[in-house]
Design an enzyme around this catalytic site. Structure first.
Site, PDB file in Angstrom:
ATOM      1  N   ALA A   1       0.829  -1.208   0.000  1.00 47.45           N
ATOM      2  CA  ALA A   1       0.000   0.000   0.000  1.00 47.45           C
ATOM      3  C   ALA A   1       0.862   1.256   0.000  1.00 47.45           C
ATOM      4  O   ALA A   1       0.597   2.212  -0.734  1.00 47.45           O
ATOM      5  CB  ALA A   1      -0.947  -0.004   1.202  1.00 47.45           C
ATOM      6  N   ASP A   2       1.894   1.276   0.827  1.00 46.25           N
ATOM      7  CA  ASP A   2       2.809   2.426   0.847  1.00 46.25           C
ATOM      8  C   ASP A   2       3.472   2.622  -0.515  1.00 46.25           C
ATOM      9  O   ASP A   2       3.564   3.746  -1.026  1.00 46.25           O
ATOM     10  CB  ASP A   2       3.896   2.215   1.898  1.00 46.25           C
ATOM     11  CG  ASP A   2       3.461   2.612   3.297  1.00 46.25           C
ATOM     12  OD1 ASP A   2       2.386   3.218   3.438  1.00 46.25           O
ATOM     13  OD2 ASP A   2       4.192   2.305   4.252  1.00 46.25           O
ATOM     14  N   LEU A   3       3.957   1.533  -1.087  1.00 52.50           N
ATOM     15  CA  LEU A   3       4.691   1.641  -2.352  1.00 52.50           C
ATOM     16  C   LEU A   3       3.767   2.013  -3.504  1.00 52.50           C
ATOM     17  O   LEU A   3       4.144   2.791  -4.386  1.00 52.50           O
ATOM     18  CB  LEU A   3       5.402   0.322  -2.639  1.00 52.50           C
ATOM     19  CG  LEU A   3       6.500  -0.038  -1.629  1.00 52.50           C
ATOM     20  CD1 LEU A   3       6.994  -1.461  -1.848  1.00 52.50           C
ATOM     21  CD2 LEU A   3       7.659   0.942  -1.698  1.00 52.50           C
TER      22      LEU A   3
END
Length: 409
Positions: free
Chosen positions: A167-169
Site C-alpha cells: 500500500a505504501d509503495l
C-alpha cells in the site's frame, strides 16, 4: 541529460510512501532536498543490526539520489528555511496529516502564493477531507481497508497482508505519477497546482477486475489463494521437488500445455473445454495436472514448458532472486561504496530508457550531510548557518566522506 534534470524537489516526507516517491524523482534527475528532523527520519533507526542504527537498510531502500538537510521547521527560523527553498523549488512533497502544514504556516496556499509555479503534493492515509481524514494511515491499514486483504490469502488462514509494504509503495508510485502529470500541465499553463494522493485510494484503484467481479455479480469475491479467479490452469502447481507457477493464459497455451505434459486428451475433455469450464472444474483439473507435473523437477518443467510457449516460472526466495541471471542482467541489484555499510546493496531502476536513462546519482545520504551546502545555495552566509546551528534549528554536519559511483538505469 536526465528527464528531470533542473527540477528541484523539497522533500518533507518520512517513513516510506513519501520517500519512495521522491527517490524515483531523484533517480531520474531531480535535485531532491530531503528535510529531516535533527534526530533524522524515523526509518534510519529501524534495523536489527546495532551497527546500522542511523543508517539502516530500511532508510537506504527509499532515500538514495537525495541530499539530506537537518532542520527543525517547527521553529520560526526553520520555517523560513523551508519557505526560502520553496520559493525556487518546482515541487514540495509532504506526508503529514491534513492541516499540519497549514498550522505550521507551510501549507500549499501560502507556499504557492509566493511561487505560483510550485507543485505541492500531499500524501496521506485517507485523503485531505472526509470522515477519516485525520486518522493516522499506515500500510497494513490501507491493505485491509481497501479490500485487498479480503481477496488475498488461503481459505484456512483468511485475509492476509502482502509480504511487502504494497500500500505504501503503490501510494508512492501514484504520487510520482501525479507530480509528473502536474509538471506536464505546468509546461502548458505556466502554473503549478496541488496534487493529493492517499494510501487507501491508491490501493482501491488496484482492485480493477476484482472490483469488476463484484460489480458484475453483486457478490464480493473471497480469498483467491494461489488460483486466478478468472483463468485456469493459472496458479501454483507441484513438481517433483517443489512448487512453481504455471499460467495457461489462453486457449492455444492450454492446448500446448496438454501436449507438453503428455495428456493431449484433456484439451477436449468436456469438463475443461473452455476457460469457464476449467475455472468451474478446477477442483478436478488441478489434481490431474499435479500428478503429471510430479514427473519432473520444477527447473526441468520451467525450461521445458517455456520452450513450448507455456508461461511458467519459479517461486524464488530473495537469495535466489538476486542470484538469477536475468535479474542481474537487468541490473536490478546495484552495489555502491558507502561510508557506513562499506558496500551498500540497493535495488536497481525498473524503468529502462533509451535516450535519457535514470541513474543512482547519490548513495543514501548521511544525516544532515548536505545541510551547509543547501543553505549556502539558498543564500545563507557562513555566519547565518552558524547562528542557526547554535540555536538548534539545524543539526551538526556529519564527517566528510568520499563520493560514491553512480549507476545508470
Amino acid at each position: 541529460m536526465l528527464p528531470l534534470e533542473g527540477v528541484r524537489v523539497v522533500d518533507l516526507t518520512r517513513f516510506l510512501a513519501g520517500p519512495y516517491c521522491t527517490m524515483e524523482l531523484g533517480d531520474h534527475g531531480a535535485d531532491v532536498i530531503k528535510i529531516e528532523p535533527l534526530e533524522g527520519d524515523h526509518t534510519r533507526r529501524q534495523t536489527l543490526r546495532p551497527d546500522l542504527v542511523g543508517n539502516s537498510y530500511f532508510f537506504a531502500a527509499a532515500n538514495r539520489s537525495k541530499r539530506s538537510v537537518t532542520l527543525d521547521f517547527t521553529m520560526e527560523d526553520g520555517k523560513e528555511v523551508v519557505r526560502r527553498l520553496a520559493r525556487t523549488a518546482d515541487i514540495v512533497i509532504e506526508n503529514f496529516r491534513p492541516g499540519v502544514m497549514e498550522r505550521l504556516g507551510l501549507g500549499a496556499r501560502g507556499l504557492r502564493a509566493e511561487n505560483p509555479r510550485l507543485i505541492y503534493c500531499g500524501v496521506t492515509g485517507f485523503g485531505q477531507t472526509g470522515p477519516y481524514a485525520g486518522r493516522p494511515g499506515f500500510d497494513q491499514v490501507g491493505q485491509g481497508m481497501s479490500g485487498f486483504m479480503s481477496i488475498t490469502g488461503q481459505e484456512p488462514t483468511g485475509p492476509t497482508r502482502a509480504g511487502i509494504a504494497l500500500a505504501d509503495l503503490t501510494c508512492a508510485m501514484t504520487a510520482c505519477r501525479g507530480v509528473l502529470y502536474a509538471l506536464l500541465a505546468r509546461a502548458r499553463t505556466g502554473r503549478g497546482q496541488e496534487v493529493y494522493v492517499s494510501i487507501v485510494d491508491s490501493m482501491v484503484a488496484l482492485l480493477t477486475w476484482s472490483a469488476g467481479m463484484y460489480f458484475e455479480t453483486g457478490t464480493p469475491p473471497g480469498v483467491a489463494g494461489n488460483n486466478h479467479p478468472l483463468s485456469s490452469p493459472f496458479g501454483v502447481y507441484q513438481a517433483k521437488d517443489k512448487p512453481f507457477n504455471l499460467c495457461s493464459g489462453h486457449e492455444a497455451m492450454w492446448r500446448r500445455l496438454c501436449e507438453a505434459i503428455g495428456r493431449p486428451e484433456l484439451a477436449d475433455d468436456p469438463r475443461f473445454s473452455t476457460v469457464r469450464d476449467r475455472v468451474a472444474n478446477r477442483g478436478a483439473l488441478n489434481p490431474i495436472l499435479n500428478e503429471a507435473l510430479r514427473a519432473r523437477t520444477a527447473a526441468d518443467w520451467i525450461a521445458y514448458l517455456n520452450e513450448r510457449g507455456v508461461a511458467c516460472g519459479p517461486i524464488y526466495s530473495l537469495d535466489e532472486v538476486f542470484a538469477d541471471p536475468q535479474i542481474r542482467h537487468e541490473r536490478m541489484l546495484v552495489e555502491l561504496p558507502h561510508p557506513v555499510h562499506g558496500t551498500v546493496k540497493m535495488l536497481g531502476l525498473p524503468i529502462k530508457m533509451s535516450e535519457t536513462p535514470g541513474e543512482i546519482r547519490r548513495v543514501p545520504p548521511l544525516l544532515g550531510e548536505h545541510t551547509d551546502e543547501v543553505l549556502r545555495e539558498a543564500g545563507y552566509s557562513t555566519a547565518e548557518i552558524a547562528r542557526l546551528r547554535e540555536a538548534g534549528v539545524v543539526g551538526a554536519p556529519p564527517p566528510q566522506r568520499a563520493p560514491g559511483n553512480a549507476q545508470s538505469g
